[in-house]
Write a protein that holds these residues in place. Structure first.
Motif, mmCIF file in Angstrom:
data_model
loop_
_atom_site.group_PDB
_atom_site.id
_atom_site.type_symbol
_atom_site.label_atom_id
_atom_site.label_comp_id
_atom_site.label_asym_id
_atom_site.label_seq_id
_atom_site.Cartn_x
_atom_site.Cartn_y
_atom_site.Cartn_z
ATOM 1 N N ILE A 25 23.008 38.218 35.408
ATOM 2 C CA ILE A 25 23.934 39.340 35.511
ATOM 3 C C ILE A 25 25.343 38.807 35.260
ATOM 4 O O ILE A 25 25.748 37.802 35.831
ATOM 5 C CB ILE A 25 23.874 39.990 36.904
ATOM 6 C CG1 ILE A 25 22.517 40.649 37.138
ATOM 7 C CG2 ILE A 25 25.002 41.003 37.095
ATOM 8 C CD1 ILE A 25 22.275 41.897 36.311
ATOM 9 N N TYR A 26 26.082 39.481 34.396
ATOM 10 C CA TYR A 26 27.475 39.079 34.173
ATOM 11 C C TYR A 26 28.307 39.413 35.405
ATOM 12 O O TYR A 26 28.086 40.439 36.065
ATOM 13 C CB TYR A 26 28.052 39.803 32.955
ATOM 14 C CG TYR A 26 27.516 39.306 31.633
ATOM 15 C CD1 TYR A 26 28.063 38.171 31.027
ATOM 16 C CD2 TYR A 26 26.473 39.972 30.991
ATOM 17 C CE1 TYR A 26 27.574 37.719 29.809
ATOM 18 C CE2 TYR A 26 25.982 39.522 29.773
ATOM 19 C CZ TYR A 26 26.537 38.395 29.184
ATOM 20 O OH TYR A 26 26.058 37.940 27.983
ATOM 21 N N MET A 27 29.277 38.555 35.690
ATOM 22 C CA MET A 27 30.133 38.762 36.851
ATOM 23 C C MET A 27 31.596 38.894 36.419
ATOM 24 O O MET A 27 32.109 38.055 35.670
ATOM 25 C CB MET A 27 30.022 37.593 37.839
ATOM 26 C CG MET A 27 28.635 37.382 38.390
ATOM 27 S SD MET A 27 28.645 36.167 39.776
ATOM 28 C CE MET A 27 29.328 34.722 38.979
ATOM 29 N N VAL A 28 32.233 39.948 36.904
ATOM 30 C CA VAL A 28 33.666 40.135 36.719
ATOM 31 C C VAL A 28 34.291 40.304 38.102
ATOM 32 O O VAL A 28 33.744 41.013 38.950
ATOM 33 C CB VAL A 28 33.979 41.372 35.849
ATOM 34 C CG1 VAL A 28 35.474 41.677 35.860
ATOM 35 C CG2 VAL A 28 33.508 41.153 34.424
ATOM 36 N N ALA A 29 35.405 39.644 38.328
ATOM 37 C CA ALA A 29 36.166 39.844 39.560
ATOM 38 C C ALA A 29 37.417 40.638 39.227
ATOM 39 O O ALA A 29 38.108 40.334 38.253
ATOM 40 C CB ALA A 29 36.556 38.506 40.175
ATOM 41 N N ARG A 30 37.695 41.689 40.005
ATOM 42 C CA ARG A 30 38.939 42.430 39.809
ATOM 43 C C ARG A 30 39.798 42.308 41.051
ATOM 44 O O ARG A 30 39.365 42.614 42.160
ATOM 45 C CB ARG A 30 38.687 43.900 39.477
ATOM 46 C CG ARG A 30 40.006 44.601 39.163
ATOM 47 C CD ARG A 30 39.847 45.801 38.246
ATOM 48 N NE ARG A 30 39.853 47.045 38.975
ATOM 49 C CZ ARG A 30 38.857 47.916 38.977
ATOM 50 N NH1 ARG A 30 37.760 47.659 38.297
ATOM 51 N NH2 ARG A 30 38.936 49.028 39.657
ATOM 52 N N LEU A 31 41.023 41.864 40.856
ATOM 53 C CA LEU A 31 41.975 41.707 41.948
ATOM 54 C C LEU A 31 43.100 42.713 41.771
ATOM 55 O O LEU A 31 43.545 42.978 40.650
ATOM 56 C CB LEU A 31 42.558 40.291 41.972
ATOM 57 C CG LEU A 31 41.567 39.156 42.242
ATOM 58 C CD1 LEU A 31 41.098 38.531 40.937
ATOM 59 C CD2 LEU A 31 42.204 38.086 43.123
ATOM 60 N N ASP A 32 43.562 43.263 42.892
ATOM 61 C CA ASP A 32 44.676 44.206 42.883
ATOM 62 C C ASP A 32 45.680 43.805 43.947
ATOM 63 O O ASP A 32 45.310 43.393 45.048
ATOM 64 C CB ASP A 32 44.186 45.634 43.172
ATOM 65 C CG ASP A 32 43.415 46.227 42.012
ATOM 66 O OD1 ASP A 32 44.065 46.633 41.042
ATOM 67 O OD2 ASP A 32 42.177 46.270 42.076
ATOM 68 N N GLY A 33 46.957 43.950 43.611
ATOM 69 C CA GLY A 33 47.996 43.678 44.592
ATOM 70 C C GLY A 33 47.988 44.721 45.694
ATOM 71 O O GLY A 33 47.853 45.915 45.425
ATOM 72 N N ARG A 34 48.124 44.282 46.923
ATOM 73 C CA ARG A 34 48.108 45.195 48.076
ATOM 74 C C ARG A 34 49.539 45.642 48.391
ATOM 75 O O ARG A 34 50.403 44.831 48.687
ATOM 76 C CB ARG A 34 47.492 44.492 49.283
ATOM 77 C CG ARG A 34 47.407 45.370 50.529
ATOM 78 C CD ARG A 34 46.633 44.653 51.626
ATOM 79 N NE ARG A 34 46.570 45.458 52.840
ATOM 80 C CZ ARG A 34 47.436 45.349 53.854
ATOM 81 N NH1 ARG A 34 48.436 44.480 53.775
ATOM 82 N NH2 ARG A 34 47.315 46.105 54.924
ATOM 83 N N GLY A 35 49.767 46.950 48.290
ATOM 84 C CA GLY A 35 51.084 47.495 48.589
ATOM 85 C C GLY A 35 52.148 47.060 47.591
ATOM 86 O O GLY A 35 53.333 46.979 47.927
#
Length: 250
Positions: A25-35
């Motif tokens: 299974i391909y893996m992607v990580a998505r990060l988002d800035g909090r606030g």
């Protein structure tokens, strides 16, 4: 109870919620800035809607994530978001979701905070994708999201800088299409299509080989050696051409 017995007994509880991403299974990580909306506009007062200093901090953070112990083959950042595509055969931490989420969020938060000079945090989620087509779809989706957000942001901040209230700007733009928004910008002398590509389509990064001149300390001979470095692309292709680029990493 002996320690060995206690250790076995308690680890069952510790690992009871572990989720492992399946092989193949391909893996992607998505990060988002909090606030980050408040951080960038109210606390740090970055230029709106886009600021090169902020962009450079996101690029620096992304580059560090590409070299923090995982095999990341492609990375993409837009606004306060980062997406990382891992090598198809990545098995670090046994592909445990909590390890990826915690490690990547911590690394991103630490690097960005140092760059910014104050505390800033990211969250992280792992996205399992079943095949190369879905990997392509994912990154084309994020790029289109970047484009839509950029158009909205340019319209919003243009009107806000003219003194229009938040409520009125939000009301005026609600439900309006692409043509309306581009014409709105054009009426103020802004051609959306001519704005910097990185604002509209994000920034891509991948490893590339390059040749570097080196000196053999024993013989004094000058030799060319092959090294790796992160290539940062500020003018990504669009549509099918972008899809072809993503396919190279699957």
């Amino acid at each position: 109870m002996r320690f060995d017995e206690m250790d076995v007994k308690m680890r069952v509880y510790e690992q009871s919620l572990d989720q492992v991403l399946l092989p193949d299974i391909y893996m992607v990580a998505r990060l988002d800035g909090r606030g980050f909306t408040r951080l960038t506009k109210e606390v740090c007062h970055f230029e709106a809607p886009f600021d090169e200093k902020f962009r450079n901090m996101m690029v620096k953070t992304t580059k560090v994530l590409m070299d923090c112990g995982f095999r990341v083959v492609y990375a993409y950042t837009e606004s306060d978001e980062i997406s990382l595509l891992f090598s198809a055969d990545e098995v670090t931490f046994g592909r445990k979701v909590r390890k990826y989420n915690s490690t990547l969020a911590a690394e991103a938060s630490a690097v960005f905070s140092l760059e910014l000079g104050m505390a800033a945090t990211f969250d992280c989620r792992m996205v399992p994708l079943p095949n190369a087509q879905r990997v392509e779809d994912y990154f084309r989706w994020r790029q289109e999201d970047a484009n839509r957000n950029a158009l909205n942001s340019h319209c919003y901040w243009m009107l806000r800088k003219e003194g229009v209230s938040v409520h009125k700007v939000t009301s005026e733009l609600k439900g309006k299409g692409v043509s309306f928004k581009k014409e709105l910008l054009c009426s103020r002398g802004i051609n959306y299509d001519n704005l910097p590509s990185w604002q509209k389509h994000g920034v891509g990064m991948w490893m590339e080989e390059y040749e570097k001149e080196g000196l053999n300390p024993l013989t004094g001979e000058v030799k060319m050696t092959t090294r790796n470095r992160v290539h940062v692309e500020y003018e990504l292709p669009l549509g099918d051409e972008y899809g072809k680029l993503i396919r190279k990493f699957t």
